[in-house]
Design a protein around this motif. Structure first.
Motif, PDB file in Angstrom:
ATOM      1  N   GLN A  55       0.723  -1.345  -0.093  1.00  0.00           N
ATOM      2  CA  GLN A  55      -0.059   0.076  -0.113  1.00  0.00           C
ATOM      3  C   GLN A  55       0.979   1.373   0.065  1.00  0.00           C
ATOM      4  N   VAL A  56       0.352   2.223  -0.993  1.00  0.00           N
ATOM      5  CA  VAL A  56       1.236   3.372  -0.934  1.00  0.00           C
ATOM      6  C   VAL A  56       1.340   4.277   0.477  1.00  0.00           C
ATOM      7  N   GLU A  57       2.479   4.564   1.140  1.00  0.00           N
ATOM      8  CA  GLU A  57       2.390   5.086   2.313  1.00  0.00           C
ATOM      9  C   GLU A  57       3.247   6.513   2.573  1.00  0.00           C
ATOM     10  N   ALA A  58       3.923   6.799   1.228  1.00  0.00           N
ATOM     11  CA  ALA A  58       4.583   7.956   1.056  1.00  0.00           C
ATOM     12  C   ALA A  58       5.068   8.368  -0.365  1.00  0.00           C
ATOM     13  N   MET A  59       5.284   9.416  -0.704  1.00  0.00           N
ATOM     14  CA  MET A  59       5.574   9.637  -2.145  1.00  0.00           C
ATOM     15  C   MET A  59       6.617  11.079  -2.059  1.00  0.00           C
ATOM     16  N   PHE A  60       7.508  10.797  -2.591  1.00  0.00           N
ATOM     17  CA  PHE A  60       8.669  11.745  -2.547  1.00  0.00           C
ATOM     18  C   PHE A  60       9.125  12.009  -3.972  1.00  0.00           C
ATOM     19  N   GLY A  61      10.212  13.230  -3.947  1.00  0.00           N
ATOM     20  CA  GLY A  61      10.852  13.490  -5.271  1.00  0.00           C
ATOM     21  C   GLY A  61      11.385  14.787  -5.244  1.00  0.00           C
ATOM     22  N   VAL A  62      11.828  15.321  -6.317  1.00  0.00           N
ATOM     23  CA  VAL A  62      12.418  16.427  -6.624  1.00  0.00           C
ATOM     24  C   VAL A  62      12.040  17.194  -7.858  1.00  0.00           C
ATOM     25  N   VAL A  63      11.997  18.556  -7.675  1.00  0.00           N
ATOM     26  CA  VAL A  63      11.317  19.067  -8.929  1.00  0.00           C
ATOM     27  C   VAL A  63      12.545  20.308  -8.943  1.00  0.00           C
ATOM     28  N   SER A  64      12.850  20.455 -10.361  1.00  0.00           N
ATOM     29  CA  SER A  64      13.927  21.645 -10.500  1.00  0.00           C
ATOM     30  C   SER A  64      13.141  23.118 -10.383  1.00  0.00           C
ATOM     31  N   VAL A  65      13.971  23.701  -9.472  1.00  0.00           N
ATOM     32  CA  VAL A  65      13.860  25.236  -9.277  1.00  0.00           C
ATOM     33  C   VAL A  65      14.458  26.112 -10.239  1.00  0.00           C
ATOM     34  N   ASP A  66      15.622  25.700 -10.522  1.00  0.00           N
ATOM     35  CA  ASP A  66      16.850  26.640 -11.103  1.00  0.00           C
ATOM     36  C   ASP A  66      17.778  25.825 -11.754  1.00  0.00           C
ATOM     37  N   MET A  67      17.741  25.732 -13.084  1.00  0.00           N
ATOM     38  CA  MET A  67      18.813  24.877 -13.751  1.00  0.00           C
ATOM     39  C   MET A  67      20.046  25.768 -13.575  1.00  0.00           C
ATOM     40  N   VAL A  68      20.141  27.041 -13.870  1.00  0.00           N
ATOM     41  CA  VAL A  68      21.407  27.683 -13.950  1.00  0.00           C
ATOM     42  C   VAL A  68      22.028  27.495 -12.717  1.00  0.00           C
ATOM     43  N   GLN A  69      21.428  27.910 -11.495  1.00  0.00           N
ATOM     44  CA  GLN A  69      22.016  27.639 -10.255  1.00  0.00           C
ATOM     45  C   GLN A  69      21.981  26.164  -9.735  1.00  0.00           C
ATOM     46  N   SER A  70      21.715  25.537 -10.505  1.00  0.00           N
ATOM     47  CA  SER A  70      21.401  23.853  -9.843  1.00  0.00           C
ATOM     48  C   SER A  70      20.599  23.449  -8.829  1.00  0.00           C
ATOM     49  N   ARG A  71      19.333  24.210  -8.703  1.00  0.00           N
ATOM     50  CA  ARG A  71      18.728  24.015  -7.608  1.00  0.00           C
ATOM     51  C   ARG A  71      17.541  23.314  -7.614  1.00  0.00           C
ATOM     52  N   GLY A  72      17.389  22.251  -6.889  1.00  0.00           N
ATOM     53  CA  GLY A  72      16.080  21.313  -6.835  1.00  0.00           C
ATOM     54  C   GLY A  72      15.168  21.346  -5.425  1.00  0.00           C
ATOM     55  N   ARG A  73      14.049  21.149  -5.508  1.00  0.00           N
ATOM     56  CA  ARG A  73      12.970  21.317  -4.587  1.00  0.00           C
ATOM     57  C   ARG A  73      12.413  19.827  -4.165  1.00  0.00           C
ATOM     58  N   VAL A  74      13.028  19.374  -3.054  1.00  0.00           N
ATOM     59  CA  VAL A  74      12.941  17.633  -2.604  1.00  0.00           C
ATOM     60  C   VAL A  74      11.651  17.974  -1.801  1.00  0.00           C
ATOM     61  N   TRP A  75      10.729  16.884  -1.723  1.00  0.00           N
ATOM     62  CA  TRP A  75       9.715  16.941  -1.055  1.00  0.00           C
ATOM     63  C   TRP A  75       9.294  15.418  -0.659  1.00  0.00           C
ATOM     64  N   LEU A  76       8.683  15.198   0.313  1.00  0.00           N
ATOM     65  CA  LEU A  76       8.138  14.021   0.886  1.00  0.00           C
ATOM     66  C   LEU A  76       6.615  14.241   1.697  1.00  0.00           C
ATOM     67  N   LEU A  77       5.706  13.538   1.340  1.00  0.00           N
ATOM     68  CA  LEU A  77       4.400  13.503   1.818  1.00  0.00           C
ATOM     69  C   LEU A  77       4.194  12.218   2.206  1.00  0.00           C
ATOM     70  N   MET A  78       3.626  11.906   3.551  1.00  0.00           N
ATOM     71  CA  MET A  78       3.289  10.528   3.865  1.00  0.00           C
ATOM     72  C   MET A  78       2.279  10.282   4.840  1.00  0.00           C
ATOM     73  N   THR A  79       2.020   9.280   5.125  1.00  0.00           N
ATOM     74  CA  THR A  79       1.101   8.813   6.270  1.00  0.00           C
ATOM     75  C   THR A  79       1.614   8.508   7.532  1.00  0.00           C
ATOM     76  N   ASP A  80       1.134   8.213   8.560  1.00  0.00           N
ATOM     77  CA  ASP A  80       1.513   7.930   9.956  1.00  0.00           C
ATOM     78  C   ASP A  80       2.312   6.663   9.869  1.00  0.00           C
ATOM     79  N   LYS A  81       1.651   5.385   9.042  1.00  0.00           N
ATOM     80  CA  LYS A  81       2.429   4.360   9.082  1.00  0.00           C
ATOM     81  C   LYS A  81       3.797   4.465   8.278  1.00  0.00           C
ATOM     82  N   ALA A  82       4.037   5.403   7.440  1.00  0.00           N
ATOM     83  CA  ALA A  82       5.388   5.548   6.942  1.00  0.00           C
ATOM     84  C   ALA A  82       6.342   6.178   7.991  1.00  0.00           C
ATOM     85  N   VAL A  83       5.813   6.751   8.742  1.00  0.00           N
ATOM     86  CA  VAL A  83       6.502   7.532   9.902  1.00  0.00           C
ATOM     87  C   VAL A  83       7.212   6.433  10.728  1.00  0.00           C
ATOM     88  N   SER A  84       6.198   5.312  11.006  1.00  0.00           N
ATOM     89  CA  SER A  84       6.621   4.361  11.977  1.00  0.00           C
ATOM     90  C   SER A  84       7.888   3.505  11.457  1.00  0.00           C
TER      91      SER A  84
END
Length: 156
Positions: A55-84
């Motif tokens: 069962q899906v308990e979390a999703m995460f990834g990275v989105v480009s913010v600025d390719m010139v400065q090589s910046r990525g926005r990392v993210w993680l969203l999850m359930t309480d089960k994933a935290v355990s």
């Protein structure tokens, strides 16, 4: 056991329904519903899902913010089960942080100031977590990590 798979649109609904309250608040601070935030990550970046007992308990990834400065926005969203699964999350967080740094010199985002577990986890992964700032009425803290290992002092 956690299985990591490429995120799919079919993962969005089930995860959004069971997402942790603090993660829902973070989504809202940036103008997204839980589904909207997950869809944004899928559409504009690279995303993976963490399955626990199939069962899906979390999703995460990275989105480009600025390719010139090589910046990525990392993210993680999850359930309480994933935290355990904190030990597994720590190992995965370290591995994926290094993988993301192969494409982005700087990884960044914001975390809710009340999300103590996430702040502790980010600090252990080598991110600098800044002071509280208010974003859309919510107390948030920016976090950042550089590929050449943080040039910032660790938070006490």
């Amino acid at each position: 056991m956690i299985e990591i798979v490429p995120a799919r649109p079919t993962h969005v609904g089930p995860l959004a329904k069971r997402m942790r309250d603090i993660d829902k608040i973070e989504c809202k601070a940036f103008g997204h519903s839980p589904k909207g935030a997950l869809r944004h990550g899928l559409l504009y970046g690279d995303a993976w899902s963490a399955l626990i007992d199939g069962q899906v308990e979390a999703m995460f990834g990275v989105v480009s913010v600025d390719m010139v400065q090589s910046r990525g926005r990392v993210w993680l969203l999850m359930t309480d089960k994933a935290v355990s699964q904190k030990r597994a999350l720590m190992r995965l967080g370290a591995r994926y942080t290094e993988a993301f740094h192969r494409h982005f010199g700087i990884l960044q985002n914001d975390v809710h100031a009340d999300n103590v577990r996430a702040i502790r986890w980010l600090t252990r992964l080598g991110y600098y977590v800044g002071p509280v700032d208010v974003i859309n009425g919510q107390p948030m803290r920016s976090f950042i990590r550089c590929a050449d290992q943080q040039p910032f002092p660790p938070l006490q």
